[in-house]
Design a protein around this motif. Structure first.
Motif, PDB file in Angstrom:
ATOM      1  N   TRP A  52      14.300   3.030  -8.454  1.00 42.08           N
ATOM      2  CA  TRP A  52      13.405   1.958  -7.899  1.00 42.08           C
ATOM      3  C   TRP A  52      11.917   2.089  -8.109  1.00 42.08           C
ATOM      4  O   TRP A  52      11.670   3.153  -7.942  1.00 42.08           O
ATOM      5  CB  TRP A  52      13.835   1.369  -6.241  1.00 42.08           C
ATOM      6  N   SER A  53      11.336   0.975  -8.084  1.00 43.68           N
ATOM      7  CA  SER A  53       9.710   1.065  -8.052  1.00 43.68           C
ATOM      8  C   SER A  53       8.972  -0.060  -7.531  1.00 43.68           C
ATOM      9  O   SER A  53       9.680  -1.207  -7.325  1.00 43.68           O
ATOM     10  CB  SER A  53       9.194   1.421  -9.373  1.00 43.68           C
ATOM     11  N   ILE A  54       7.702  -0.206  -6.755  1.00 46.48           N
ATOM     12  CA  ILE A  54       7.150  -1.090  -6.340  1.00 46.48           C
ATOM     13  C   ILE A  54       5.833  -1.108  -6.840  1.00 46.48           C
ATOM     14  O   ILE A  54       5.024  -0.410  -6.975  1.00 46.48           O
ATOM     15  CB  ILE A  54       7.039  -0.945  -4.854  1.00 46.48           C
ATOM     16  N   ASP A  55       5.470  -2.239  -7.616  1.00 46.05           N
ATOM     17  CA  ASP A  55       4.279  -2.431  -8.445  1.00 46.05           C
ATOM     18  C   ASP A  55       3.226  -3.275  -7.522  1.00 46.05           C
ATOM     19  O   ASP A  55       3.153  -4.389  -7.140  1.00 46.05           O
ATOM     20  CB  ASP A  55       4.457  -3.441  -9.332  1.00 46.05           C
ATOM     21  N   ILE A  56       2.669  -2.202  -6.722  1.00 43.32           N
ATOM     22  CA  ILE A  56       1.391  -2.947  -5.702  1.00 43.32           C
ATOM     23  C   ILE A  56       0.349  -3.316  -6.364  1.00 43.32           C
ATOM     24  O   ILE A  56      -0.606  -3.859  -5.788  1.00 43.32           O
ATOM     25  CB  ILE A  56       1.209  -1.932  -4.606  1.00 43.32           C
ATOM     26  N   PRO A  69       0.150  -9.094  -7.731  1.00 41.84           N
ATOM     27  CA  PRO A  69       0.068  -9.858  -6.338  1.00 41.84           C
ATOM     28  C   PRO A  69       1.329 -10.098  -5.601  1.00 41.84           C
ATOM     29  O   PRO A  69       1.145 -10.150  -4.463  1.00 41.84           O
ATOM     30  CB  PRO A  69      -0.558 -11.291  -6.833  1.00 41.84           C
ATOM     31  N   ASP A  70       2.142 -10.061  -6.332  1.00 42.07           N
ATOM     32  CA  ASP A  70       3.555 -10.478  -5.491  1.00 42.07           C
ATOM     33  C   ASP A  70       4.369  -9.101  -4.981  1.00 42.07           C
ATOM     34  O   ASP A  70       5.433  -9.078  -4.327  1.00 42.07           O
ATOM     35  CB  ASP A  70       4.425 -11.190  -6.364  1.00 42.07           C
ATOM     36  N   ASN A  71       3.609  -7.917  -5.244  1.00 40.16           N
ATOM     37  CA  ASN A  71       4.051  -6.581  -4.959  1.00 40.16           C
ATOM     38  C   ASN A  71       5.492  -6.495  -5.106  1.00 40.16           C
ATOM     39  O   ASN A  71       6.580  -6.339  -4.378  1.00 40.16           O
ATOM     40  CB  ASN A  71       4.028  -6.468  -3.392  1.00 40.16           C
ATOM     41  N   ILE A  72       5.959  -6.538  -6.542  1.00 39.72           N
ATOM     42  CA  ILE A  72       7.313  -6.509  -7.153  1.00 39.72           C
ATOM     43  C   ILE A  72       8.181  -5.449  -6.887  1.00 39.72           C
ATOM     44  O   ILE A  72       7.722  -4.093  -7.428  1.00 39.72           O
ATOM     45  CB  ILE A  72       7.489  -7.086  -8.534  1.00 39.72           C
ATOM     46  N   CYS A  74       0.745  -1.121  -0.154  1.00 33.97           N
ATOM     47  CA  CYS A  74      -0.106  -0.144   0.003  1.00 33.97           C
ATOM     48  C   CYS A  74       0.905   1.406  -0.017  1.00 33.97           C
ATOM     49  O   CYS A  74       2.176   1.039   0.083  1.00 33.97           O
ATOM     50  CB  CYS A  74      -0.955  -0.016   1.345  1.00 33.97           C
ATOM     51  N   SER A  75       0.043   2.360  -0.358  1.00 34.64           N
ATOM     52  CA  SER A  75       1.001   3.778  -0.278  1.00 34.64           C
ATOM     53  C   SER A  75       1.856   3.961   1.205  1.00 34.64           C
ATOM     54  O   SER A  75       2.796   4.342   1.317  1.00 34.64           O
ATOM     55  CB  SER A  75      -0.024   4.803  -0.715  1.00 34.64           C
ATOM     56  N   SER A  76       1.150   3.716   2.301  1.00 34.29           N
ATOM     57  CA  SER A  76       1.724   3.723   3.546  1.00 34.29           C
ATOM     58  C   SER A  76       2.946   2.960   3.721  1.00 34.29           C
ATOM     59  O   SER A  76       4.057   3.402   4.335  1.00 34.29           O
ATOM     60  CB  SER A  76       0.901   3.465   4.760  1.00 34.29           C
ATOM     61  N   CYS A  77       3.125   1.712   3.194  1.00 36.84           N
ATOM     62  CA  CYS A  77       4.289   0.882   3.446  1.00 36.84           C
ATOM     63  C   CYS A  77       5.168   1.492   2.280  1.00 36.84           C
ATOM     64  O   CYS A  77       6.356   1.350   2.727  1.00 36.84           O
ATOM     65  CB  CYS A  77       3.697  -0.512   2.502  1.00 36.84           C
ATOM     66  N   ILE A  78       5.006   1.911   1.097  1.00 36.95           N
ATOM     67  CA  ILE A  78       5.789   2.508   0.242  1.00 36.95           C
ATOM     68  C   ILE A  78       6.494   3.722   0.955  1.00 36.95           C
ATOM     69  O   ILE A  78       7.645   4.118   0.860  1.00 36.95           O
ATOM     70  CB  ILE A  78       5.186   2.942  -1.205  1.00 36.95           C
ATOM     71  N   ALA A  79       5.674   4.489   1.811  1.00 30.92           N
ATOM     72  CA  ALA A  79       6.243   5.626   2.434  1.00 30.92           C
ATOM     73  C   ALA A  79       7.241   5.437   3.410  1.00 30.92           C
ATOM     74  O   ALA A  79       8.010   5.863   3.684  1.00 30.92           O
ATOM     75  CB  ALA A  79       4.995   6.365   2.985  1.00 30.92           C
ATOM     76  N   THR A  80       7.119   4.052   4.022  1.00 35.25           N
ATOM     77  CA  THR A  80       7.917   3.515   5.050  1.00 35.25           C
ATOM     78  C   THR A  80       9.187   3.266   4.654  1.00 35.25           C
ATOM     79  O   THR A  80      10.322   3.570   4.967  1.00 35.25           O
ATOM     80  CB  THR A  80       7.400   2.135   5.804  1.00 35.25           C
ATOM     81  N   VAL A  81       9.414   2.758   3.314  1.00 39.31           N
ATOM     82  CA  VAL A  81      10.423   2.170   2.543  1.00 39.31           C
ATOM     83  C   VAL A  81      11.020   3.057   1.902  1.00 39.31           C
ATOM     84  O   VAL A  81      12.354   3.070   1.609  1.00 39.31           O
ATOM     85  CB  VAL A  81      10.516   0.903   1.779  1.00 39.31           C
TER      86      VAL A  81
END
Length: 70
Positions: free
Chosen positions: A32-36, A39-42, A12-19
């Motif tokens: 870097w990027s995270i594809d939320i 399903p595997d949140n790559i 989620c966006s809160s998790c992205i804000a944490t990392v």
């Protein structure tokens, strides 16, 4: 630099804000990027860090990361 891919629990966006602070300001990370929507949140990261070092960075802020083939 190499591009690595990780299955994460960043979902989620809160998790992205944490990392984000841990990934944004590292000299050895170009991009870097995270594809939320995946399903595997790559996490896709272009870096000079090893897979183990990237995993450790995410674990430091309470998230899991497992390397996956590109």
């Amino acid at each position: 630099m190499k591009t690595l891919h990780f299955k994460t629990d960043v979902n989620c966006s809160s998790c992205i804000a944490t990392v984000s602070p841990e990934l944004e300001f590292k000299d050895k990370i170009q991009d870097w990027s995270i594809d939320i929507t995946n399903p595997d949140n790559i996490l896709t990261i272009t870096t000079d860090y090893t897979e183990a070092e990237v995993k450790e960075i995410l674990e430091k802020v309470g998230h899991k990361a497992e390397p996956v083939p590109a």
